[in-house]
Write a protein that holds these residues in place. Structure first.
Motif, short mmCIF file in Angstrom:
data_model
loop_
_atom_site.label_atom_id
_atom_site.label_comp_id
_atom_site.label_asym_id
_atom_site.label_seq_id
_atom_site.Cartn_x
_atom_site.Cartn_y
_atom_site.Cartn_z
N ARG A 1 -94.95 -55.23 3.48
CA ARG A 1 -94.37 -54.67 2.26
C ARG A 1 -95.37 -53.69 1.68
NH1 ARG A 1 -94.78 -58.13 -1.40
NH2 ARG A 1 -95.86 -59.78 -0.27
N GLU A 2 -94.91 -52.81 0.79
CA GLU A 2 -95.81 -51.86 0.14
C GLU A 2 -95.44 -51.70 -1.33
OE1 GLU A 2 -97.15 -48.77 3.70
OE2 GLU A 2 -95.58 -48.18 2.29
N SER A 3 -96.46 -51.43 -2.15
CA SER A 3 -96.23 -51.09 -3.55
C SER A 3 -97.13 -49.93 -3.91
CB SER A 3 -96.53 -52.29 -4.47
OG SER A 3 -97.89 -52.69 -4.33
N TYR A 4 -96.72 -49.17 -4.94
CA TYR A 4 -97.47 -48.01 -5.39
C TYR A 4 -97.96 -48.25 -6.82
CZ TYR A 4 -95.83 -45.23 -1.41
OH TYR A 4 -95.59 -44.75 -0.14
N PRO B 1 -100.32 -46.33 -0.95
CA PRO B 1 -99.64 -47.60 -1.21
C PRO B 1 -100.54 -48.78 -0.88
CG PRO B 1 -98.87 -46.64 0.85
CD PRO B 1 -99.77 -45.62 0.22
N ASP C 1 -88.58 -56.45 5.42
CA ASP C 1 -89.39 -55.83 4.37
C ASP C 1 -89.91 -54.48 4.84
OD1 ASP C 1 -89.20 -57.99 2.59
OD2 ASP C 1 -90.96 -58.99 3.44
N ARG D 1 -89.22 -50.58 3.12
CA ARG D 1 -90.27 -49.80 2.46
C ARG D 1 -90.25 -48.33 2.92
NH1 ARG D 1 -94.41 -48.22 5.71
NH2 ARG D 1 -94.52 -49.23 7.74
N HIS E 1 -85.14 -45.54 -2.44
CA HIS E 1 -85.46 -46.12 -3.74
C HIS E 1 -85.31 -45.07 -4.83
CE1 HIS E 1 -87.10 -49.24 -1.20
NE2 HIS E 1 -87.91 -48.36 -0.65
N GLU F 1 -92.99 -41.54 -6.26
CA GLU F 1 -94.12 -42.34 -5.80
C GLU F 1 -94.89 -41.63 -4.69
OE1 GLU F 1 -92.59 -46.92 -6.58
OE2 GLU F 1 -92.26 -45.99 -4.62
#
Length: 373
Positions: free
Chosen positions: A102-105, A112, A121, A125, A164, A170
């Motif tokens: 998974r990744e988040s910013y 990320p 997941d 992403r 997204h 992002e």
């Protein structure tokens, strides 16, 4: 297999090279019980479009990527901190193996932050729906096409849809990547993509990866098409004013059978920039495109069909093939220092605007020779 009865997964499998099918099947068996191995992204997309993929990206869930890469017996490089590896296939192509994540910013425009995740997941992403397809290869040979986000429908409609609501904000580099795909594959932007363009432009200066995507744009089969897509999407400001038209002009030359290499496209892009050296530095182009541009802008002789000649015709439509040392010798100048003197005389006439064609140079050379006898 009967083509009419093929599943999407079987269609992808049939488009792969035999050696790639053998390698993927071996990976799936070596991964062990409970692990999952899947071909993902552009290779699946291109196979469904009827192309034979060259680049292979593989996502692994439930097995150690480094160990799996080593077990292939192929040379490669393992990055334990990132959970990925690159192996060199027997024909010298490279294949990437990555751990499902998974990744988040935390900071838009920044890198990320990854975390272990499932194969699903990993697909969620990704940037666009048609890039979020995967071919799951089971140890027993079963093939399953995974479509978590409606990518198959996007592919059928040839639509480029971000996954997204804040995708391009992002990571603004996705905007350029999308333009590259749209120009190459003839894709249309989903309304959601157009809605996100202003957010991407807002973050462009804070997204270093965007420069890498602009550099890759120059390696597209027709860079001018990708540049025009950016212009049509309202993102033309990512390129210097006038660059789109110059890149398209080189596309036209390719369309008529003339070979135009990436350095010529890079030099054409730099030619539109107020500070070519600064742009070359930002894009990591090195020194060659700038040197090529300088030669094209000079009066130095250029062989017909060379990159210098192609650029000169683009940047200076009034330019013509100037006389070379061999030409002036053929017209009566004795070999030796006299050749350089004759060429310098002709260059001075060009700078003064007194000759404007090859025929004019020939006439001026005859006058020059007559005055010296």
């Amino acid at each position: 297999m009967n083509g009419a009865a093929q599943t999407p997964g079987e269609r992808v499998w049939e488009q792969l090279r035999l050696e790639d099918r053998t390698w993927l099947a071996g990976l799936a068996r070596a991964a062990g019980p409970g692990a999952r191995v899947a071909l993902v992204g552009g290779a699946v997309r291109d196979a469904l479009l009827g192309e034979t993929p060259s680049d292979l990206d593989v996502v692994v869930e439930g097995a150690d990527v480094g160990t799996l890469a080593a077990d292939t017996g192929l040379p490669g490089l393992v990055h334990p901190a990132f959970g990925n590896a690159t192996v060199t296939l027997p024909d010298r192509r490279h294949a990437d193996l990555v751990r499902a994540r998974r990744e988040s910013y935390p900071v838009p425009g920044g890198n990320p932050v990854p975390a272990p995740g499932t194969l699903e997941d990993d697909l969620r992403r990704r940037d666009f729906g048609l890039n979020a397809l995967a071919l799951l290869v089971s140890p027993d040979g079963r093939l399953t096409l995974l479509d978590e986000v409606g990518g198959l429908e996007d592919l059928r409609a040839r639509t480029l849809r971000p996954l997204h609501p804040h995708s391009l904000h992002e990571d603004a580099s996705r905007l350029v990547r999308g333009a590259r795909l749209a120009g190459r594959l003839g894709l249309t932007p989903h309304p959601e993509l157009r809605r996100q363009v202003p957010g991407a432009l807002e973050m462009a200066d804070r997204t270093p990866r965007l420069h890498a995507e602009l550099r890759l744009l120059l390696d597209e089969p027709r860079p001018g098409r990708a540049a025009r897509v950016l212009e049509e999407w309202g993102a033309g400001a990512l390129l210097p004013a006038g660059a789109v038209e110059r890149l398209e002009a080189l596309d036209v030359r390719q369309d008529t059978g003339q070979r135009v290499l990436a350095p010529a496209y890079a030099a054409a892009l730099l030619s539109a920039a107020p500070d070519p050296a600064a742009l070359a530095d930002r894009l990591g182009l090195g020194e060659k495109p700038g040197a090529l541009l300088a030669r094209a802008r000079s009066d130095a002789p250029a062989a017909p069909g060379s990159a210098e000649a192609v650029l000169r015709a683009l940047l200076r439509p009034e330019a013509y093939p100037v006389l070379t040392g061999r030409d002036v010798v053929a017209l009566g100048v004795p070999p030796g220092p006299a050749v350089g003197q004759a060429l310098a005389h002709l260059a001075a006439l060009r700078r003064a605007g007194q000759v404007r064609s090859r025929e004019g140079e020939q006439a001026a050379l005859r006058t020059y020779l007559a005055a010296r006898t």
